[in-house]
Every structure is written in C-alpha cells, then in structure tokens.
Write a protein that holds these residues in place. Sequence first.
Motif, PDB file in Angstrom:
ATOM      1  N   ALA A 142       0.830  -1.204   0.000  1.00 27.34           N
ATOM      2  CA  ALA A 142       0.000   0.000   0.000  1.00 27.34           C
ATOM      3  C   ALA A 142       0.864   1.254   0.000  1.00 27.34           C
ATOM      4  CB  ALA A 142      -0.933  -0.003   1.212  1.00 27.34           C
ATOM      5  N   GLU A 143       1.924   1.235   0.797  1.00 30.87           N
ATOM      6  CA  GLU A 143       2.819   2.385   0.847  1.00 30.87           C
ATOM      7  C   GLU A 143       3.516   2.595  -0.490  1.00 30.87           C
ATOM      8  OE1 GLU A 143       3.213   4.675   3.160  1.00 30.87           O
ATOM      9  OE2 GLU A 143       1.603   3.706   4.276  1.00 30.87           O
ATOM     10  N   ARG A 144       3.917   1.491  -1.117  1.00 32.00           N
ATOM     11  CA  ARG A 144       4.574   1.590  -2.423  1.00 32.00           C
ATOM     12  C   ARG A 144       3.614   2.162  -3.462  1.00 32.00           C
ATOM     13  NH1 ARG A 144       9.631   2.099  -4.405  1.00 32.00           N
ATOM     14  NH2 ARG A 144       9.910   1.033  -6.406  1.00 32.00           N
ATOM     15  N   GLU A 145       2.364   1.722  -3.409  1.00 33.82           N
ATOM     16  CA  GLU A 145       1.357   2.220  -4.347  1.00 33.82           C
ATOM     17  C   GLU A 145       1.133   3.715  -4.157  1.00 33.82           C
ATOM     18  OE1 GLU A 145      -1.644   2.138  -7.298  1.00 33.82           O
ATOM     19  OE2 GLU A 145      -0.082   0.699  -6.772  1.00 33.82           O
ATOM     20  N   ARG A 146       1.075   4.158  -2.915  1.00 34.45           N
ATOM     21  CA  ARG A 146       0.882   5.588  -2.646  1.00 34.45           C
ATOM     22  C   ARG A 146       2.075   6.401  -3.151  1.00 34.45           C
ATOM     23  NH1 ARG A 146      -1.070   3.463   2.517  1.00 34.45           N
ATOM     24  NH2 ARG A 146      -3.332   3.604   2.558  1.00 34.45           N
ATOM     25  N   GLU A 147       3.268   5.864  -2.945  1.00 37.49           N
ATOM     26  CA  GLU A 147       4.468   6.560  -3.400  1.00 37.49           C
ATOM     27  C   GLU A 147       4.467   6.695  -4.919  1.00 37.49           C
ATOM     28  OE1 GLU A 147       9.357   6.197  -3.030  1.00 37.49           O
ATOM     29  OE2 GLU A 147       8.071   4.541  -2.414  1.00 37.49           O
ATOM     30  N   LEU A 148       4.132   5.610  -5.613  1.00 34.35           N
ATOM     31  CA  LEU A 148       4.079   5.650  -7.071  1.00 34.35           C
ATOM     32  C   LEU A 148       3.036   6.652  -7.558  1.00 34.35           C
ATOM     33  CD1 LEU A 148       4.368   1.861  -7.974  1.00 34.35           C
ATOM     34  CD2 LEU A 148       5.967   3.656  -8.643  1.00 34.35           C
ATOM     35  N   SER A 149       1.860   6.643  -6.935  1.00 35.34           N
ATOM     36  CA  SER A 149       0.794   7.558  -7.342  1.00 35.34           C
ATOM     37  C   SER A 149       1.223   9.007  -7.190  1.00 35.34           C
ATOM     38  CB  SER A 149      -0.468   7.300  -6.507  1.00 35.34           C
ATOM     39  OG  SER A 149      -0.979   6.015  -6.753  1.00 35.34           O
ATOM     40  N   ALA A 150       1.880   9.308  -6.076  1.00 31.76           N
ATOM     41  CA  ALA A 150       2.314  10.678  -5.825  1.00 31.76           C
ATOM     42  C   ALA A 150       3.351  11.126  -6.843  1.00 31.76           C
ATOM     43  CB  ALA A 150       2.871  10.795  -4.405  1.00 31.76           C
ATOM     44  N   VAL A 151       4.292  10.240  -7.166  1.00 26.44           N
ATOM     45  CA  VAL A 151       5.349  10.605  -8.107  1.00 26.44           C
ATOM     46  C   VAL A 151       4.788  10.752  -9.518  1.00 26.44           C
ATOM     47  CG1 VAL A 151       7.500   9.839  -9.175  1.00 26.44           C
ATOM     48  CG2 VAL A 151       7.163   9.566  -6.722  1.00 26.44           C
ATOM     49  N   ILE A 152       3.922   9.833  -9.937  1.00 26.56           N
ATOM     50  CA  ILE A 152       3.319   9.918 -11.270  1.00 26.56           C
ATOM     51  C   ILE A 152       2.565  11.232 -11.430  1.00 26.56           C
ATOM     52  CG2 ILE A 152       1.520   8.949 -12.760  1.00 26.56           C
ATOM     53  CD1 ILE A 152       2.370   6.177 -11.735  1.00 26.56           C
ATOM     54  N   ALA A 153       1.849  11.646 -10.397  1.00 26.35           N
ATOM     55  CA  ALA A 153       1.061  12.876 -10.469  1.00 26.35           C
ATOM     56  C   ALA A 153       1.928  14.110 -10.639  1.00 26.35           C
ATOM     57  CB  ALA A 153       0.195  13.016  -9.215  1.00 26.35           C
ATOM     58  N   ARG A 154       3.228  14.014 -10.323  1.00 26.26           N
ATOM     59  CA  ARG A 154       4.123  15.160 -10.429  1.00 26.26           C
ATOM     60  C   ARG A 154       4.948  15.160 -11.709  1.00 26.26           C
ATOM     61  NH1 ARG A 154       6.690  13.065  -5.715  1.00 26.26           N
ATOM     62  NH2 ARG A 154       8.556  14.220  -6.301  1.00 26.26           N
ATOM     63  N   LEU A 155       4.830  14.131 -12.527  1.00 21.76           N
ATOM     64  CA  LEU A 155       5.558  14.115 -13.796  1.00 21.76           C
ATOM     65  C   LEU A 155       4.993  15.173 -14.746  1.00 21.76           C
ATOM     66  CD1 LEU A 155       5.753  10.267 -14.532  1.00 21.76           C
ATOM     67  CD2 LEU A 155       7.630  11.734 -13.773  1.00 21.76           C
ATOM     68  N   PRO A 156       5.819  15.732 -15.634  1.00 14.53           N
ATOM     69  CA  PRO A 156       5.281  16.617 -16.675  1.00 14.53           C
ATOM     70  C   PRO A 156       4.186  15.901 -17.466  1.00 14.53           C
ATOM     71  CG  PRO A 156       7.676  16.737 -16.627  1.00 14.53           C
ATOM     72  CD  PRO A 156       7.291  15.615 -15.705  1.00 14.53           C
ATOM     73  N   GLU A 157       3.190  16.640 -17.894  1.00  7.68           N
ATOM     74  CA  GLU A 157       1.990  16.019 -18.467  1.00  7.68           C
ATOM     75  C   GLU A 157       2.284  15.080 -19.635  1.00  7.68           C
ATOM     76  OE1 GLU A 157      -1.783  17.232 -21.189  1.00  7.68           O
ATOM     77  OE2 GLU A 157      -1.220  18.693 -19.663  1.00  7.68           O
ATOM     78  N   ARG A 158       3.154  15.494 -20.563  1.00  6.63           N
ATOM     79  CA  ARG A 158       3.357  14.670 -21.760  1.00  6.63           C
ATOM     80  C   ARG A 158       3.940  13.304 -21.407  1.00  6.63           C
ATOM     81  NH1 ARG A 158       7.192  18.582 -21.693  1.00  6.63           N
ATOM     82  NH2 ARG A 158       9.396  18.065 -21.979  1.00  6.63           N
TER      83      ARG A 158
END
Length: 211
Positions: A142-158
């Motif tokens: 669960a912690e790994r999933e949250r970390e991935l979600s947070a990082v993906i949301a901060r990537l440049p849109e393209r």
Amino acid sequence: MTVAQTVAPVKMGGQPVPRLLDTTDLRSALAQDLDGYFEQLVLCYQNQLYTFALRIAGNPQDAEEIAQDAFVRAYRALASYSPEQVQTLMLRAWLYQITLNIFRNRVRGQRLKLVPLDDLGANAPEPAADQQAEPEAIVARAERERELSAVIARLPERYRVALVLRHVAGFGYGELAALLNQPVGTVKSNVHRGVELLRKALDEPVEEVRS
C-alpha cells in the motif's frame, strides 16, 4: 433511462458486474438501443476511466468529475452518431480520448485542484489485498502504491499521460500514437522518458519532477 440516471450513480471501485457484453456485442447493442445499453458501457469502463483520470489528475474529486463528464459526453456523442458509426468505434480508445480531452480542458481552465503531496499519496487507490498475505506485506504494498501515485502525479503532463496509457491502461504503441495523434517514435520517447523520470524520482525524493 436518461443519461443522468445512468451516470449519476457511478461510484468508482464497485464490484464487477457479471455477464457484461463484449466489445463487439456492446457496439451492436448501443447502435440499436443506446438508452437500453448505455449502462453496460458505464459498467464496463467506469473503473478504467476513473483510474486513468486519477493517475493523470492526481486528485480523487477531480478524477471522479472527469470520469462522470466523460460518460455524459460519450452519451451525447453516441446519440448523434448513426448506427454505422457506432459499429465502427474503438470504444475503449475512444472513451480514453474523451477523458484525456476533458482533463486537458480542465488544466487549461485551471479547474484542477492543487493538493499537497501527502494528500496525493493518501488518496491513491488501495491495491487489492491478498487474503493470505502477511499484514506487513499488505502495508508495504500500500505504501509503495501511494508513493508511485504521488510521483506519477508530479511528472510533466506529456510523460505522465504517455506512461499511464502505456503501463497502466496497457495500450500498445500504435494505439497510443492514434489516441494522442503523435508519431509512434514520439510516443515511445515520451514513455521511455517518463519511466526514466519515475525511476529517478523514486530513488531521489524531490519536490517536483523536471523534464
């Protein structure tokens, strides 16, 4: 059944509904009876579109609104199409494209809500728990999933969009090129760069991922 009645009750993360029509049969059914079968379309794709919207928007409320709006627009479009046009639709890619367009319009209009990084992680979808897994393993996943979600949301849109469509939604590069209206080489480059940025961000915590 009206579009409002069909779309309003959508709650993401519900249980799968058995005996849904396959894509070919669903296209035929929608072409013949849109109001009678539109709910089937929602049931087939609601979780996929919500997950996609959440990954690219990073906010659960925005994601639900985007997914709801996508189904409303899909209904209106289908109502204006001839049966022959409906029969030729690639439904999944078409719905993802509608969802992406709504997201981009909201970004241009600055209607997306900015949320702290901690909130992004806290609102990430919970991974399915293995009934036999140890509690520590479930928490770690669960912690790994949250970390991935947070990082993906901060990537440049393209890079974020290309990465999510390829590795979360599972589209092939040819499908991605058509969906994004980009050359295959550009799509591959953006996916590759997105993966690189994701790996770097996971290794080196930063406030924002830069291209």
